[in-house]
Motif scaffolding. Structure first.
Motif, PDB file in Angstrom:
ATOM      1  N   UNK A  11      34.885 -35.684 -17.744  1.00  0.00           N
ATOM      2  CA  UNK A  11      34.343 -34.418 -18.233  1.00  0.00           C
ATOM      3  C   UNK A  11      32.847 -34.562 -18.472  1.00  0.00           C
ATOM      4  N   UNK A  12      32.135 -33.497 -18.231  1.00  0.00           N
ATOM      5  CA  UNK A  12      30.705 -33.514 -18.484  1.00  0.00           C
ATOM      6  C   UNK A  12      29.910 -33.512 -17.186  1.00  0.00           C
ATOM      7  N   UNK A  13      28.589 -33.620 -17.336  1.00  0.00           N
ATOM      8  CA  UNK A  13      27.900 -33.837 -18.601  1.00  0.00           C
ATOM      9  C   UNK A  13      27.840 -32.571 -19.448  1.00  0.00           C
ATOM     10  N   UNK A  14      27.777 -32.759 -20.764  1.00  0.00           N
ATOM     11  CA  UNK A  14      27.522 -31.656 -21.672  1.00  0.00           C
ATOM     12  C   UNK A  14      26.373 -32.055 -22.592  1.00  0.00           C
ATOM     13  N   UNK A  15      25.613 -31.068 -23.022  1.00  0.00           N
ATOM     14  CA  UNK A  15      24.359 -31.319 -23.727  1.00  0.00           C
ATOM     15  C   UNK A  15      24.467 -30.853 -25.175  1.00  0.00           C
ATOM     16  N   UNK A  16      24.095 -31.750 -26.093  1.00  0.00           N
ATOM     17  CA  UNK A  16      24.152 -31.464 -27.527  1.00  0.00           C
ATOM     18  C   UNK A  16      22.748 -31.486 -28.109  1.00  0.00           C
ATOM     19  N   UNK A  36      26.525 -24.604 -33.718  1.00  0.00           N
ATOM     20  CA  UNK A  36      26.700 -23.159 -33.657  1.00  0.00           C
ATOM     21  C   UNK A  36      27.923 -22.829 -32.817  1.00  0.00           C
ATOM     22  N   UNK A  37      28.289 -21.552 -32.786  1.00  0.00           N
ATOM     23  CA  UNK A  37      29.529 -21.162 -32.106  1.00  0.00           C
ATOM     24  C   UNK A  37      29.334 -20.928 -30.614  1.00  0.00           C
ATOM     25  N   UNK A  62      25.964 -27.335 -26.818  1.00  0.00           N
ATOM     26  CA  UNK A  62      26.268 -27.444 -28.244  1.00  0.00           C
ATOM     27  C   UNK A  62      24.965 -27.395 -29.045  1.00  0.00           C
ATOM     28  N   UNK A  63      24.411 -26.197 -29.257  1.00  0.00           N
ATOM     29  CA  UNK A  63      23.180 -26.080 -30.047  1.00  0.00           C
ATOM     30  C   UNK A  63      23.467 -26.224 -31.536  1.00  0.00           C
ATOM     31  N   UNK A  76      17.784 -33.611 -27.814  1.00  0.00           N
ATOM     32  CA  UNK A  76      18.756 -33.137 -26.835  1.00  0.00           C
ATOM     33  C   UNK A  76      19.389 -34.351 -26.171  1.00  0.00           C
ATOM     34  N   UNK A  77      20.702 -34.420 -26.194  1.00  0.00           N
ATOM     35  CA  UNK A  77      21.421 -35.586 -25.682  1.00  0.00           C
ATOM     36  C   UNK A  77      22.472 -35.126 -24.681  1.00  0.00           C
ATOM     37  N   UNK A  78      22.481 -35.746 -23.504  1.00  0.00           N
ATOM     38  CA  UNK A  78      23.515 -35.482 -22.498  1.00  0.00           C
ATOM     39  C   UNK A  78      24.596 -36.542 -22.617  1.00  0.00           C
ATOM     40  N   UNK A  79      25.853 -36.107 -22.645  1.00  0.00           N
ATOM     41  CA  UNK A  79      26.973 -37.032 -22.770  1.00  0.00           C
ATOM     42  C   UNK A  79      28.030 -36.710 -21.731  1.00  0.00           C
ATOM     43  N   UNK A  80      28.819 -37.718 -21.391  1.00  0.00           N
ATOM     44  CA  UNK A  80      29.949 -37.542 -20.480  1.00  0.00           C
ATOM     45  C   UNK A  80      31.168 -38.223 -21.087  1.00  0.00           C
TER      46      UNK A  80
END
Length: 321
Positions: free
Chosen positions: A234-239, A15-16, A24-25, A220-224
């Motif tokens: 950068x991160x973590x960001x969650x997808x 999604x945006x 990042x849903x 739900x996955x956390x990445x860096x």
């Protein structure tokens, strides 16, 4: 035509906007909050699949002319293409359970939408979706109901009453999906071996339960992002991802090809079938880490008929103690 998509790996059609801590849903419908792959996203993925397959004669007539990049002065007749691609809507999604590892859950709304897609193909004989109270559920087989089995079943974070007997309407839908999505009447099909499980482990849940499962049971996955020295840059960001084994469906409509063109409408349909029927394609983001692989099945009106639900003798058998 009816396009089924079966997730071979987690799918991220993004999604945006971010949602809380979720960066990042996945795409969702505004009213129902059901996950969806919007038609524009799906059409772009199908176009790329056609390009990757070398079907150059199909790309522009079906998917439209390419967009010119900056500084590109090539003369191109712009067109939207003759293939209309609908949204890929959820038919059933896997949820964790305390028995049999997982089950697919669907809903009255999801099955009504699917029934309307079949109606566009003039398929007769399909049952009505089961009518359920908002907090209740139903099972397609006695694996989940009957003597010696608990009436309440744990589905993800929910405790759902599935009744004491299998639902005959849902049983027929399970048989229909096993045939049309998995092709389980032909053992040579790549997903045919899952047919028995889908026939036994399809559950329907009420309108209060389904949105919760579709929210809580996605992945739900956390990445860096790491530097060369293995430190976090950068991160973590969650997808968020639709889980493996998710089933989606979309309607495709091909308008007649121009009479003076090099490709007839029948030829275009056959090329689409060659491209999409029982083929593995990629949809959504994170392609380089193996996400977004889905098995596609493209069904024409002549490929589909209503499937009768088999009667099984052991649905109400006692559970071994």
């Amino acid at each position: 035509m009816l396009l089924y998509l079966y997730a071979e790996s987690p799918v991220h059609a993004g999604a945006s906007d971010s949602l809380g801590v979720l960066d990042l849903p996945v795409q969702r419908e505004a009213t129902t909050r059901y996950p969806v792959i919007w038609g524009q996203s799906l059409k772009g993925a199908l176009r790329q699949a056609a390009l990757d397959a070398g079907l150059d004669e199909l790309v522009v007539p079906a998917f439209g002319a390419p967009v010119r990049g900056p500084g590109d002065d090539t003369e191109i007749e712009l067109s939207a293409g003759l293939l209309t691609v609908g949204d890929a809507q959820v038919v059933a999604m896997p949820v964790p359970t305390l028995q049999r590892t997982f089950a697919w859950v669907t809903s009255e709304l999801a099955l009504y939408r699917l029934a309307r897609k079949y109606a566009r193909l003039d398929v007769a004989g399909l049952p009505q979706p089961p009518r359920l109270s908002p907090e209740a559920g139903a099972a397609a087989s006695g694996t989940w109901t009957g003597n010696g089995r608990a009436g309440n079943q744990v589905l993800g974070p929910c405790l759902v009453e599935l009744g004491s007997t299998p639902n005959q309407q849902l049983r027929q839908w399970a048989a229909q999906l096993a045939t049309d999505v998995l092709g389980d009447t032909d053992n040579s099909r790549p997903l045919a071996s899952l047919g028995d499980k889908l026939r036994e482990d399809l559950l329907a849940v009420g309108s209060d339960v389904m949105p919760m499962l579709l929210t809580e049971c996605t992945e739900f996955v956390a990445r860096v992002q790491l530097t060369a020295g293995k430190t976090v840059q950068n991160g973590p960001f969650h997808s968020e991802y639709l889980p493996t084994e998710t089933i989606l469906a979309a309607s495709l409509t091909l308008r007649p090809m121009p009479p003076k063109g090099s490709l007839t409408t029948e030829d275009a349909v056959e090329l689409l079938r060659d491209l999409l029927h029982d083929k593995l394609i990629q949809i959504g983001g994170d392609e380089t880490i193996g996400k977004g692989l889905v098995w596609a099945r493209l069904l024409r009106a002549e490929d589909v008929q209503a499937v009768a639900a088999p009667e099984t003798a052991d649905d109400t058998a006692e559970v071994d103690q």
